[in-house]
Design a protein around this motif. Structure first.
Motif, PDB file in Angstrom:
ATOM      1  N   ASP A   1      -4.658  41.123  33.483  1.00 33.05           N
ATOM      2  CA  ASP A   1      -3.298  40.576  33.600  1.00 33.05           C
ATOM      3  C   ASP A   1      -2.451  41.248  34.673  1.00 33.05           C
ATOM      4  N   HIS A   2      -2.742  42.491  35.049  1.00 23.57           N
ATOM      5  CA  HIS A   2      -1.842  43.244  35.926  1.00 23.57           C
ATOM      6  C   HIS A   2      -2.409  43.610  37.297  1.00 23.57           C
ATOM      7  N   PHE A   3      -3.687  43.938  37.402  1.00 22.87           N
ATOM      8  CA  PHE A   3      -4.236  44.370  38.681  1.00 22.87           C
ATOM      9  C   PHE A   3      -4.518  43.167  39.582  1.00 22.87           C
ATOM     10  N   PRO A   4      -4.383  43.356  40.917  1.00 22.12           N
ATOM     11  CA  PRO A   4      -4.666  42.261  41.843  1.00 22.12           C
ATOM     12  C   PRO A   4      -6.103  41.754  41.684  1.00 22.12           C
ATOM     13  N   SER A   5      -7.026  42.671  41.455  1.00 22.40           N
ATOM     14  CA  SER A   5      -8.433  42.346  41.219  1.00 22.40           C
ATOM     15  C   SER A   5      -8.983  43.452  40.317  1.00 22.40           C
ATOM     16  N   PHE A   6      -9.945  43.092  39.483  1.00 19.09           N
ATOM     17  CA  PHE A   6     -10.445  44.053  38.497  1.00 19.09           C
ATOM     18  C   PHE A   6     -11.922  43.795  38.227  1.00 19.09           C
TER      19      PHE A   6
END
Length: 108
Positions: A98-103
């Motif tokens: 939900d928060h990181f640009p890519s994970f």
């Protein structure tokens, strides 16, 4: 436990001290989280008390990782973590998605 010892010349001397006398051989443990990337190091997060669980990881580590990542790398970067239990827990994975640009999820 390997960390507790009593030093006495004899069993009788130890008994005079109350039979059980604990000393700690090693200092109290301190846990530290630190992010590393091609642009440098993140701010370290130091945990002096307690152990790490998923909620503590979400509350205290992930926001710092996000802030430092954005400051060092801008808007296009990928967060990757190891397989430690707090990292692979459902709520931790969801927060990262939900928060990181890519994970990179635990299944990748």
């Amino acid at each position: 436990n390997q960390n507790d010892r009593i030093w006495a010349i004899s069993k009788e001397e130890a008994d005079k001290r109350g039979a059980i006398y604990e000393t700690t051989k090693f200092p109290v443990k301190v846990m530290v989280w630190l992010g590393v990337c091609s642009e440098g190091l993140s701010v370290p997060v130091i945990f002096e008390h307690g152990s790490m669980d998923a909620q503590r990881y979400i509350d205290e580590v992930l926001p710092i990782a996000l802030e430092c990542g954005n400051e060092m790398l801008g808007e296009h970067w990928t967060y990757q973590q190891d397989g430690a239990r707090p990292h692979t827990q459902y709520l931790s994975q969801k927060w990262c998605i939900d928060h990181f640009p890519s994970f990179s999820s635990k299944d990748r």
